[in-house]
Design a protein around this motif. Structure first.
Motif, mmCIF file in Angstrom:
data_model
loop_
_atom_site.group_PDB
_atom_site.id
_atom_site.type_symbol
_atom_site.label_atom_id
_atom_site.label_comp_id
_atom_site.label_asym_id
_atom_site.label_seq_id
_atom_site.Cartn_x
_atom_site.Cartn_y
_atom_site.Cartn_z
ATOM 1 N N GLU A 1 3.177 -85.537 -6.866
ATOM 2 C CA GLU A 1 3.099 -84.290 -6.097
ATOM 3 C C GLU A 1 1.760 -84.215 -5.358
ATOM 4 O OE1 GLU A 1 2.646 -79.509 -7.048
ATOM 5 O OE2 GLU A 1 3.420 -80.831 -8.610
ATOM 6 N N VAL A 2 0.697 -84.593 -6.044
ATOM 7 C CA VAL A 2 -0.629 -84.598 -5.439
ATOM 8 C C VAL A 2 -0.694 -85.649 -4.335
ATOM 9 C CG1 VAL A 2 -3.099 -84.959 -5.868
ATOM 10 C CG2 VAL A 2 -1.685 -83.776 -7.568
ATOM 11 N N ASP A 3 -0.158 -86.822 -4.617
ATOM 12 C CA ASP A 3 -0.171 -87.911 -3.640
ATOM 13 C C ASP A 3 0.597 -87.525 -2.376
ATOM 14 O OD1 ASP A 3 -0.852 -90.634 -2.894
ATOM 15 O OD2 ASP A 3 1.287 -91.058 -3.131
ATOM 16 N N ILE A 4 1.731 -86.894 -2.533
ATOM 17 C CA ILE A 4 2.538 -86.458 -1.381
ATOM 18 C C ILE A 4 1.766 -85.428 -0.562
ATOM 19 C CG2 ILE A 4 4.609 -85.160 -0.741
ATOM 20 C CD1 ILE A 4 5.979 -86.591 -3.180
ATOM 21 N N TRP A 5 1.130 -84.494 -1.232
ATOM 22 C CA TRP A 5 0.364 -83.469 -0.527
ATOM 23 C C TRP A 5 -0.818 -84.092 0.222
ATOM 24 C CZ3 TRP A 5 -4.607 -81.361 -0.911
ATOM 25 C CH2 TRP A 5 -4.788 -80.157 -0.230
ATOM 26 N N LEU A 6 -1.485 -85.077 -0.403
ATOM 27 C CA LEU A 6 -2.635 -85.721 0.226
ATOM 28 C C LEU A 6 -2.264 -86.565 1.438
ATOM 29 C CD1 LEU A 6 -4.729 -86.851 -2.864
ATOM 30 C CD2 LEU A 6 -5.383 -85.172 -1.130
ATOM 31 N N GLU A 7 -1.015 -86.978 1.533
ATOM 32 C CA GLU A 7 -0.574 -87.841 2.631
ATOM 33 C C GLU A 7 -0.947 -87.258 3.996
ATOM 34 O OE1 GLU A 7 0.590 -91.005 4.555
ATOM 35 O OE2 GLU A 7 0.656 -90.889 2.369
ATOM 36 N N GLN A 8 -0.832 -85.961 4.151
ATOM 37 C CA GLN A 8 -1.140 -85.334 5.436
ATOM 38 C C GLN A 8 -2.622 -85.432 5.803
ATOM 39 O OE1 GLN A 8 -0.430 -81.039 5.274
ATOM 40 N NE2 GLN A 8 -0.770 -81.120 3.068
ATOM 41 N N PHE A 9 -3.468 -85.726 4.824
ATOM 42 C CA PHE A 9 -4.908 -85.803 5.074
ATOM 43 C C PHE A 9 -5.438 -87.230 5.132
ATOM 44 C CE2 PHE A 9 -4.064 -81.780 2.908
ATOM 45 C CZ PHE A 9 -4.525 -80.896 3.874
ATOM 46 N N ARG A 10 -4.633 -88.194 4.781
ATOM 47 C CA ARG A 10 -5.097 -89.588 4.748
ATOM 48 C C ARG A 10 -5.596 -90.068 6.105
ATOM 49 N NH1 ARG A 10 -1.184 -90.237 0.657
ATOM 50 N NH2 ARG A 10 -2.290 -90.659 -1.270
ATOM 51 N N GLN A 11 -5.035 -89.530 7.158
ATOM 52 C CA GLN A 11 -5.460 -89.929 8.504
ATOM 53 C C GLN A 11 -6.950 -89.706 8.707
ATOM 54 O OE1 GLN A 11 -4.121 -87.356 11.654
ATOM 55 N NE2 GLN A 11 -3.840 -85.653 10.231
ATOM 56 N N PHE A 12 -7.528 -88.726 8.009
ATOM 57 C CA PHE A 12 -8.929 -88.396 8.208
ATOM 58 C C PHE A 12 -9.865 -89.435 7.601
ATOM 59 C CE2 PHE A 12 -6.830 -84.190 8.345
ATOM 60 C CZ PHE A 12 -7.103 -83.913 9.668
ATOM 61 N N TRP A 13 -9.420 -90.113 6.551
ATOM 62 C CA TRP A 13 -10.305 -91.122 5.979
ATOM 63 C C TRP A 13 -9.809 -92.540 6.192
ATOM 64 C CZ3 TRP A 13 -8.025 -87.694 2.318
ATOM 65 C CH2 TRP A 13 -7.056 -88.243 1.522
#
Length: 135
Positions: free
Chosen positions: A77-89
């Motif tokens: 659940e955390v990994d799925i939510w973080l997916e939208q922010f991975r582009q930033f790093w």
């Protein structure tokens, strides 16, 4: 309980960090958490219970010990939510990887060309001995 609710507490996050390397006995976890956070053994037990009831960790008996381990599925659940922010790093990490490769290549080229900008002997060369007159 949602994974984010469980991870909201620093002691529970630290327990998960400890368990990320593999199973640990409850006593070992308790010693570390008590030392780092200054909380009572019963408070550590409460954190372990929250983690267990939320499904983020599993526990199995081993004689008199209780061994805890991370259960990865609820953390998805955390990994799925973080997916939208991975582009930033991701771009920054890709750029860092490129620079590391470039730096290694330049270092190899300097070494292979005999260029030694630091004025120290190349590690592949024999060091020169110091004569009595130089001392």
């Amino acid at each position: 309980m949602r994974a984010f609710d469980v991870l909201g507490d620093p002691a529970r996050r630290r327990i998960l960090e400890l368990l990320a390397d593999g199973e640990l006995a409850a006593g070992t976890v308790s010693e570390v958490i008590r030392a780092e956070f200054g909380i009572s053994p019963s408070a550590v037990s409460q954190h372990l219970r929250v983690l267990r009831e939320s499904g983020v960790v599993t526990v199995r008996p081993d004689g008199r010990r209780r061994l805890y381990a991370v259960e990865a599925a609820p953390l998805q659940e955390v990994d799925i939510w973080l997916e939208q922010f991975r582009q930033f790093w991701s771009r920054h990490l890709d750029a860092l990887a490129t620079e590391l490769v470039r730096g290694k290549r330049e270092h190899r080229q300097q070494r292979d060309n005999g260029a030694n900008t630091a004025g120290t002997p190349d590690r592949h060369q024999e060091p020169k001995s110091v004569s009595e007159e130089d001392k």
